[in-house]
Design a protein around this motif. Structure first.
Motif, mmCIF file in Angstrom:
data_model
loop_
_atom_site.group_PDB
_atom_site.id
_atom_site.type_symbol
_atom_site.label_atom_id
_atom_site.label_comp_id
_atom_site.label_asym_id
_atom_site.label_seq_id
_atom_site.Cartn_x
_atom_site.Cartn_y
_atom_site.Cartn_z
ATOM 1 N N LEU A 43 -34.648 -26.392 52.970
ATOM 2 C CA LEU A 43 -36.061 -26.331 52.587
ATOM 3 C C LEU A 43 -36.419 -24.954 52.036
ATOM 4 O O LEU A 43 -37.162 -24.842 51.056
ATOM 5 C CB LEU A 43 -36.947 -26.652 53.797
ATOM 6 C CG LEU A 43 -36.926 -28.099 54.293
ATOM 7 C CD1 LEU A 43 -37.698 -28.230 55.594
ATOM 8 C CD2 LEU A 43 -37.493 -29.042 53.244
ATOM 9 N N GLY A 44 -35.884 -23.900 52.654
ATOM 10 C CA GLY A 44 -36.140 -22.552 52.173
ATOM 11 C C GLY A 44 -35.593 -22.333 50.777
ATOM 12 O O GLY A 44 -36.237 -21.686 49.935
ATOM 13 N N THR A 45 -34.404 -22.885 50.501
ATOM 14 C CA THR A 45 -33.811 -22.788 49.166
ATOM 15 C C THR A 45 -34.673 -23.509 48.142
ATOM 16 O O THR A 45 -34.941 -22.986 47.047
ATOM 17 C CB THR A 45 -32.390 -23.395 49.169
ATOM 18 O OG1 THR A 45 -31.556 -22.623 50.045
ATOM 19 C CG2 THR A 45 -31.788 -23.398 47.778
ATOM 20 N N HIS A 46 -35.112 -24.706 48.495
ATOM 21 C CA HIS A 46 -35.998 -25.474 47.605
ATOM 22 C C HIS A 46 -37.269 -24.679 47.303
ATOM 23 O O HIS A 46 -37.678 -24.569 46.133
ATOM 24 C CB HIS A 46 -36.349 -26.813 48.257
ATOM 25 C CG HIS A 46 -37.506 -27.510 47.622
ATOM 26 N ND1 HIS A 46 -37.424 -28.131 46.384
ATOM 27 C CD2 HIS A 46 -38.789 -27.671 48.043
ATOM 28 C CE1 HIS A 46 -38.597 -28.635 46.066
ATOM 29 N NE2 HIS A 46 -39.445 -28.383 47.059
ATOM 30 N N GLU A 47 -37.882 -24.109 48.337
ATOM 31 C CA GLU A 47 -39.128 -23.359 48.145
ATOM 32 C C GLU A 47 -38.905 -22.123 47.287
ATOM 33 O O GLU A 47 -39.750 -21.789 46.447
ATOM 34 C CB GLU A 47 -39.713 -22.964 49.500
ATOM 35 C CG GLU A 47 -40.293 -24.129 50.278
ATOM 36 C CD GLU A 47 -40.889 -23.723 51.597
ATOM 37 O OE1 GLU A 47 -41.444 -24.598 52.290
ATOM 38 O OE2 GLU A 47 -40.816 -22.531 51.954
ATOM 39 N N LEU A 48 -37.782 -21.454 47.482
ATOM 40 C CA LEU A 48 -37.511 -20.239 46.717
ATOM 41 C C LEU A 48 -37.418 -20.548 45.226
ATOM 42 O O LEU A 48 -37.960 -19.816 44.385
ATOM 43 C CB LEU A 48 -36.215 -19.589 47.204
ATOM 44 C CG LEU A 48 -36.016 -18.116 46.845
ATOM 45 C CD1 LEU A 48 -37.074 -17.254 47.528
ATOM 46 C CD2 LEU A 48 -34.627 -17.655 47.242
ATOM 47 N N PHE A 49 -36.753 -21.644 44.868
ATOM 48 C CA PHE A 49 -36.643 -22.014 43.457
ATOM 49 C C PHE A 49 -37.973 -22.497 42.900
ATOM 50 O O PHE A 49 -38.273 -22.284 41.714
ATOM 51 C CB PHE A 49 -35.556 -23.075 43.270
ATOM 52 C CG PHE A 49 -34.180 -22.496 43.124
ATOM 53 C CD1 PHE A 49 -33.653 -22.195 41.876
ATOM 54 C CD2 PHE A 49 -33.419 -22.214 44.242
ATOM 55 C CE1 PHE A 49 -32.395 -21.638 41.735
ATOM 56 C CE2 PHE A 49 -32.150 -21.659 44.120
ATOM 57 C CZ PHE A 49 -31.630 -21.366 42.865
ATOM 58 N N GLU A 50 -38.791 -23.141 43.738
ATOM 59 C CA GLU A 50 -40.125 -23.525 43.297
ATOM 60 C C GLU A 50 -40.987 -22.284 43.071
ATOM 61 O O GLU A 50 -41.779 -22.233 42.125
ATOM 62 C CB GLU A 50 -40.781 -24.451 44.332
ATOM 63 C CG GLU A 50 -40.158 -25.836 44.415
ATOM 64 C CD GLU A 50 -40.206 -26.580 43.091
ATOM 65 O OE1 GLU A 50 -41.327 -26.766 42.565
ATOM 66 O OE2 GLU A 50 -39.129 -26.956 42.575
ATOM 67 N N MET A 51 -40.825 -21.285 43.925
ATOM 68 C CA MET A 51 -41.550 -20.028 43.753
ATOM 69 C C MET A 51 -41.127 -19.335 42.461
ATOM 70 O O MET A 51 -41.956 -18.720 41.774
ATOM 71 C CB MET A 51 -41.287 -19.103 44.945
ATOM 72 C CG MET A 51 -41.958 -19.543 46.234
ATOM 73 S SD MET A 51 -41.360 -18.631 47.688
ATOM 74 C CE MET A 51 -41.980 -16.984 47.339
ATOM 75 N N SER A 52 -39.849 -19.442 42.118
ATOM 76 C CA SER A 52 -39.351 -18.773 40.910
ATOM 77 C C SER A 52 -40.015 -19.304 39.646
ATOM 78 O O SER A 52 -40.088 -18.608 38.631
ATOM 79 C CB SER A 52 -37.834 -18.932 40.809
ATOM 80 O OG SER A 52 -37.463 -20.248 40.446
ATOM 81 N N LYS A 53 -40.527 -20.551 39.704
ATOM 82 C CA LYS A 53 -41.212 -21.125 38.551
ATOM 83 C C LYS A 53 -42.522 -20.396 38.250
ATOM 84 O O LYS A 53 -43.044 -20.486 37.138
ATOM 85 C CB LYS A 53 -41.494 -22.607 38.792
ATOM 86 C CG LYS A 53 -40.239 -23.478 38.892
ATOM 87 C CD LYS A 53 -40.586 -24.926 39.171
ATOM 88 C CE LYS A 53 -39.336 -25.788 39.276
ATOM 89 N NZ LYS A 53 -39.657 -27.210 39.584
ATOM 90 N N LYS A 54 -43.040 -19.696 39.258
ATOM 91 C CA LYS A 54 -44.272 -18.931 39.063
ATOM 92 C C LYS A 54 -43.990 -17.552 38.462
ATOM 93 O O LYS A 54 -44.921 -16.835 38.102
ATOM 94 C CB LYS A 54 -44.997 -18.754 40.406
ATOM 95 C CG LYS A 54 -45.288 -20.050 41.144
ATOM 96 C CD LYS A 54 -46.287 -20.911 40.397
ATOM 97 C CE LYS A 54 -46.639 -22.159 41.218
ATOM 98 N NZ LYS A 54 -47.611 -23.025 40.506
ATOM 99 N N SER A 55 -42.720 -17.193 38.401
ATOM 100 C CA SER A 55 -42.355 -15.900 37.830
ATOM 101 C C SER A 55 -42.137 -16.053 36.327
ATOM 102 O O SER A 55 -42.273 -17.140 35.769
ATOM 103 C CB SER A 55 -41.069 -15.373 38.491
ATOM 104 O OG SER A 55 -39.946 -16.124 38.076
ATOM 105 N N SER A 56 -41.780 -14.964 35.679
ATOM 106 C CA SER A 56 -41.550 -15.011 34.227
ATOM 107 C C SER A 56 -40.090 -15.299 33.892
ATOM 108 O O SER A 56 -39.692 -15.219 32.739
ATOM 109 C CB SER A 56 -41.957 -13.665 33.602
ATOM 110 O OG SER A 56 -41.265 -12.592 34.216
#
Length: 294
Positions: A43-56
């Protein structure tokens, strides 16, 4: 009031998910906690990649990252299942997972925690980690959770109880820091990272966690001078590392302008919001204490 109630209910459910398998393992010599560690890491891995979508930065390696998590945890999960299905047991896994490589990785983990702690104070933004989310995910959250799972798997029942000594100060510090901050907080701890955290809350959480752990020691008839010094040392170190872990995730979220890492836990956010302190504390102190008493 409604928000506090929701937060309390789901906070209690989270603790039940963590400590129910732990109690079973201590009583029956199992390793069911590995399932918890694995699910949290996925779940943490999934969230981290979802968070990366908010980056540039663009990252398209979530599937390989999840496969890596599964590959590393698979021997541990097989060991867990072998308690119920003995034919699955393979001593090769014991050999692989108990090599000195684990201690090398533990050293790398400590170094990575020091680097991430340095970023809290010396970097205005840390969204650069999303340039390579796959690599960053290895250090956060995969490596901490995997090292903790390995150490836990090959600990006996008595050593497994150390996990409780490591985890309790985290949750005590979090709760008491919140209460002290609300009642007495006036001076922001690091306003550029987490405006709501105060020095008074930090000190209250640190001292309060140590006092509660001493009280537990006393009422369980384990109070000696040596035990008291040890439990205070562990509590203080756990509180400091837990605060750094919480601040790091806060800075990570602030760097990409989001409030929570996810929404899996109403009132709390994502799984990373709940295990951020644990990632900095649990693997470091659990392995250290296991080495000391072995």
């Amino acid at each position: 009031m409604k928000d506090v109630l929701i937060r309390s209910v789901f906070g209690a459910l989270f603790l039940m998910v963590v400590f129910t398998p732990f109690v079973y393992d201590v009583r029956n010599g199992g390793n069911i906690m590995n399932m918890v560690f694995y699910v949290f890491t996925m779940l943490g891995t999934h969230e981290l990649f979802e968070m990366s979508k908010k980056s540039s930065f663009k990252n398209n390696l979530k599937a390989p990252a999840l496969l890596l998590v599964t590959a590393l945890f698979m021997p541990l999960l097989i060991q867990t299942a072998s308690q119920f299905f003995p034919l699955l047991y393979n001593p090769v896994w014991d050999f692989i997972l108990q090599t000195p490589l684990i201690f090398v990785l533990w050293g790398i983990l400590i170094l990575s925690i020091l680097v991430m702690s340095y970023w809290i104070f010396k970097r205005e933004k840390i969204d650069f980690v999303f340039k390579n989310t796959f690599l960053f995910n290895f250090f956060y959250p995969l490596l901490p959770m995997w090292i903790l799972a390995c150490a836990y798997t090959f600990s006996n029942g008595e050593t497994k109880t150390l996990l409780l000594i490591v985890l309790l100060p985290i949750y005590l510090n979090d709760t008491l820091a919140y209460v002290c901050g609300r009642l007495f907080g006036k001076t922001p701890l690091i306003p550029s990272v987490s405006p709501k955290k105060t020095r008074e809350g930090f000190i209250g959480g640190l001292i309060g966690a140590a006092l509660v752990m001493l009280a537990i020691l006393y009422f369980t008839d384990q109070f000696t001078k040596a035990n008291a010094l040890a439990i205070v040392g562990v509590s203080v170190l756990a509180s400091i590392l837990a605060t750094l872990g919480d601040l790091f995730e806060s800075k990570l979220k602030r760097s990409i302008a989001i409030k929570d890492s996810g929404n899996i836990l109403p009132g709390h956010g994502g799984i990373l919001d709940r295990i951020d302190a644990m990632l900095f504390v649990a693997p470091v102190l659990y392995v250290l204490l296991a080495l000391i008493i072995s």
